[in-house]
Design an enzyme around this catalytic site. Structure first.
Site, mmCIF file in Angstrom:
data_model
loop_
_atom_site.group_PDB
_atom_site.id
_atom_site.type_symbol
_atom_site.label_atom_id
_atom_site.label_comp_id
_atom_site.label_asym_id
_atom_site.label_seq_id
_atom_site.Cartn_x
_atom_site.Cartn_y
_atom_site.Cartn_z
ATOM 1 N N SER A 30 0.823 -1.210 0.000
ATOM 2 C CA SER A 30 0.000 0.000 0.000
ATOM 3 C C SER A 30 0.854 1.256 0.000
ATOM 4 O O SER A 30 1.679 1.457 0.899
ATOM 5 C CB SER A 30 -0.903 0.028 1.237
ATOM 6 O OG SER A 30 -2.031 -0.754 1.025
ATOM 7 N N HIS A 61 -2.768 1.401 -4.765
ATOM 8 C CA HIS A 61 -2.344 0.233 -5.559
ATOM 9 C C HIS A 61 -2.710 0.498 -7.015
ATOM 10 O O HIS A 61 -3.875 0.779 -7.322
ATOM 11 C CB HIS A 61 -3.047 -1.048 -5.091
ATOM 12 C CG HIS A 61 -2.592 -1.519 -3.751
ATOM 13 N ND1 HIS A 61 -1.658 -2.517 -3.583
ATOM 14 C CD2 HIS A 61 -2.935 -1.108 -2.508
ATOM 15 C CE1 HIS A 61 -1.446 -2.705 -2.298
ATOM 16 N NE2 HIS A 61 -2.219 -1.864 -1.611
ATOM 17 N N HIS A 86 -6.063 -8.322 -2.883
ATOM 18 C CA HIS A 86 -6.335 -8.802 -1.525
ATOM 19 C C HIS A 86 -7.646 -9.588 -1.538
ATOM 20 O O HIS A 86 -8.592 -9.185 -2.233
ATOM 21 C CB HIS A 86 -6.514 -7.630 -0.548
ATOM 22 C CG HIS A 86 -5.406 -6.616 -0.561
ATOM 23 N ND1 HIS A 86 -5.338 -5.609 -1.496
ATOM 24 C CD2 HIS A 86 -4.342 -6.452 0.259
ATOM 25 C CE1 HIS A 86 -4.254 -4.865 -1.255
ATOM 26 N NE2 HIS A 86 -3.641 -5.358 -0.206
ATOM 27 N N TYR A 88 -9.962 -9.437 0.560
ATOM 28 C CA TYR A 88 -11.101 -8.604 0.999
ATOM 29 C C TYR A 88 -11.718 -7.804 -0.137
ATOM 30 O O TYR A 88 -12.830 -7.298 -0.022
ATOM 31 C CB TYR A 88 -10.709 -7.681 2.173
ATOM 32 C CG TYR A 88 -9.717 -6.586 1.840
ATOM 33 C CD1 TYR A 88 -10.077 -5.457 1.110
ATOM 34 C CD2 TYR A 88 -8.411 -6.683 2.292
ATOM 35 C CE1 TYR A 88 -9.168 -4.468 0.806
ATOM 36 C CE2 TYR A 88 -7.478 -5.690 1.991
ATOM 37 C CZ TYR A 88 -7.861 -4.591 1.238
ATOM 38 O OH TYR A 88 -6.955 -3.614 0.938
ATOM 39 N N GLU A 89 -10.985 -7.685 -1.270
ATOM 40 C CA GLU A 89 -11.553 -6.984 -2.436
ATOM 41 C C GLU A 89 -12.574 -7.872 -3.147
ATOM 42 O O GLU A 89 -13.218 -7.429 -4.101
ATOM 43 C CB GLU A 89 -10.445 -6.619 -3.428
ATOM 44 C CG GLU A 89 -9.429 -5.635 -2.888
ATOM 45 C CD GLU A 89 -8.261 -5.452 -3.853
ATOM 46 O OE1 GLU A 89 -8.421 -4.761 -4.860
ATOM 47 O OE2 GLU A 89 -7.182 -6.024 -3.591
ATOM 48 N N ALA A 116 2.346 -2.677 3.971
ATOM 49 C CA ALA A 116 2.135 -1.769 5.102
ATOM 50 C C ALA A 116 1.497 -2.597 6.211
ATOM 51 O O ALA A 116 0.656 -3.451 5.924
ATOM 52 C CB ALA A 116 1.187 -0.649 4.676
ATOM 53 N N MET A 220 -2.958 -7.333 5.924
ATOM 54 C CA MET A 220 -4.052 -8.005 5.197
ATOM 55 C C MET A 220 -3.592 -8.609 3.869
ATOM 56 O O MET A 220 -4.397 -8.775 2.955
ATOM 57 C CB MET A 220 -5.174 -7.004 4.920
ATOM 58 C CG MET A 220 -5.702 -6.307 6.166
ATOM 59 S SD MET A 220 -6.943 -5.066 5.739
ATOM 60 C CE MET A 220 -6.999 -4.106 7.259
ATOM 61 N N SER A 221 -2.296 -8.890 3.753
ATOM 62 C CA SER A 221 -1.798 -9.383 2.456
ATOM 63 C C SER A 221 -0.628 -10.323 2.674
ATOM 64 O O SER A 221 -0.482 -10.920 3.740
ATOM 65 C CB SER A 221 -1.354 -8.190 1.604
ATOM 66 O OG SER A 221 -0.207 -7.585 2.187
ATOM 67 N N ASN A 244 1.378 2.186 11.457
ATOM 68 C CA ASN A 244 0.528 2.590 12.589
ATOM 69 C C ASN A 244 0.731 1.584 13.718
ATOM 70 O O ASN A 244 1.208 0.475 13.485
ATOM 71 C CB ASN A 244 -0.954 2.594 12.170
ATOM 72 C CG ASN A 244 -1.402 1.247 11.661
ATOM 73 O OD1 ASN A 244 -1.080 0.853 10.522
ATOM 74 N ND2 ASN A 244 -2.122 0.505 12.482
ATOM 75 N N HIS A 278 -6.745 4.245 6.443
ATOM 76 C CA HIS A 278 -5.923 3.923 5.271
ATOM 77 C C HIS A 278 -5.149 5.160 4.809
ATOM 78 O O HIS A 278 -4.033 5.040 4.290
ATOM 79 C CB HIS A 278 -6.811 3.353 4.155
ATOM 80 C CG HIS A 278 -6.026 2.788 3.002
ATOM 81 N ND1 HIS A 278 -5.098 1.771 3.153
ATOM 82 C CD2 HIS A 278 -6.031 3.091 1.673
ATOM 83 C CE1 HIS A 278 -4.556 1.487 1.968
ATOM 84 N NE2 HIS A 278 -5.104 2.273 1.058
#
Ligand SMILES: O=P(O)(O)O[C@@H]1C[C@H](O)[C@@H](CO)O1
Length: 307
Positions: A30, A61, A86, A88-89, A116, A220-221, A244, A278
């Site tokens: 990201s 992306h 990902h 989640y997409e 990230a 998440m990846s 973060n 994000h």
């Protein structure tokens, strides 16, 4: 002809011959597509031209492959994904890892996967680059493994060991590169990446759970790509940029204490109300992008010629 061979065939028509044998694949996380800004003789191929590729739908992306030479001197031929997919997409895991299989089919032997991530380990500050040495993948353990189902290529192993998934040789190279660049020691760390499906960020209890399980960062990846790359026998390096902190105590304070203190007119400990977004993730990618880029370039310079 297999699906991946058909995609490689298309790439051979779109990419000049001198770029058709990349040694290293790079997946940009990201906000990190600037990692390959210094590619020379570069050629971009949009994912929509490639059979089997889906589209990246996440801000930060891009939906293109970039071919070119990177690093000093003549440079190393690389292929970079400027955006990843990902689950989640809404993408199937087989689609998420499809580009890795295509790059393996092109003969790529080494892959640098970036992402990230949120810090679970309180010793990791925002901006630290974590050299990942292991992972915890609850989705893999509970039936969301990219290798479930019939094998795409029966010559690959059915039962894949992951005890040595993260190349020691490449991990060591990161620290050599950092020393050559005089990057300060605290800018880099080593750790375990926890893969979650997203798209929700973690609750405080989930953060505590993953930390207690031994993870240092969460994202998440990456893990599906690592699994496919290892199945394809690539050397894998993963660099996570901490964007973060996962605020573990947030939401844990007792509202009864707070209420009773209000009635009594006394004060309670202030509740931390940081909320990850994000936008913040992308902003840190922008700030630390140049450092990541220099590191990756130096790693390419130091890459032994026999891998
Ligand atoms: O593709 P990566 O893992 O770098 O992106 C992270 C995980 C989510 O896609 C997003 C959350 O901010 O950033």
């Amino acid at each position: 002809m297999s699906d991946t061979e058909a995609t490689v065939q298309v790439l051979r028509e779109l990419v000049p011959e001198e770029l058709q044998a990349p040694r290293v694949a790079i997946i940009c996380g990201s906000g990190l597509s600037g990692l390959v800004a210094s590619l020379r003789h570069s050629v971009l191929v949009s994912y929509d031209k490639l059979p089997g590729f889906v589209q990246s739908t996440v801000p930060g992306h891009k939906s293109s492959l970039a071919f070119g030479f990177m690093g000093s001197g003549a440079g190393v031929p690389v292929v970079a994904m400027l955006g990843r997919f990902h689950p989640y997409e809404g993408h199937k895991l087989s689609s998420v890892v499809y580009p890795v299989r295509v790059m393996a089919n092109m003969g790529v032997k080494n892959i640098i996967i970036t992402n990230a991530a949120g810090a679970l380990n309180p010793n990791l500050s925002v901006g630290t680059i974590v050299v990942v040495h292991d992972h915890i993948a609850l989705p893999n353990l509970t039936g969301m493994n990219p290798l479930l189902g019939p094998q795409t290529n029966p010559s690959l192993p059915r039962f894949l060991p992951l005890s040595d998934a993260y190349s020691r040789m490449l991990r060591k190279l990161v620290f050599r590169a950092a020393r050559d660049l005089s990057i300060e020691r605290d800018a880099l760390a080593e750790g375990t990446y926890a893969w979650v499906s997203g798209p929700t960020y973690e609750t405080p209890a989930e953060g505590r759970f993953l930390r207690a399980a031994g993870a240092d960062v969460v994202g998440m990846s990456t893990v599906p790509e690592v699994v496919a790359a290892r199945e394809e026998n690539m050397n894998v390096l993963v660099l996570s940029l901490v964007t973060n902190a996962v605020v573990i105590p947030l939401g844990y304070e007792s509202v009864r204490d707070e209420f009773e203190a209000e009635i009594a007119g006394t004060s309670t400990k202030a509740v931390v109300d940081e909320v990850v977004s994000h936008e913040e993730v992308l902003a840190i990618g922008k700030i630390k992008g140049d450092l990541m880029k220099s590191l990756v370039e130096k790693i390419l310079d130091l890459l032994p010629t026999d891998v």
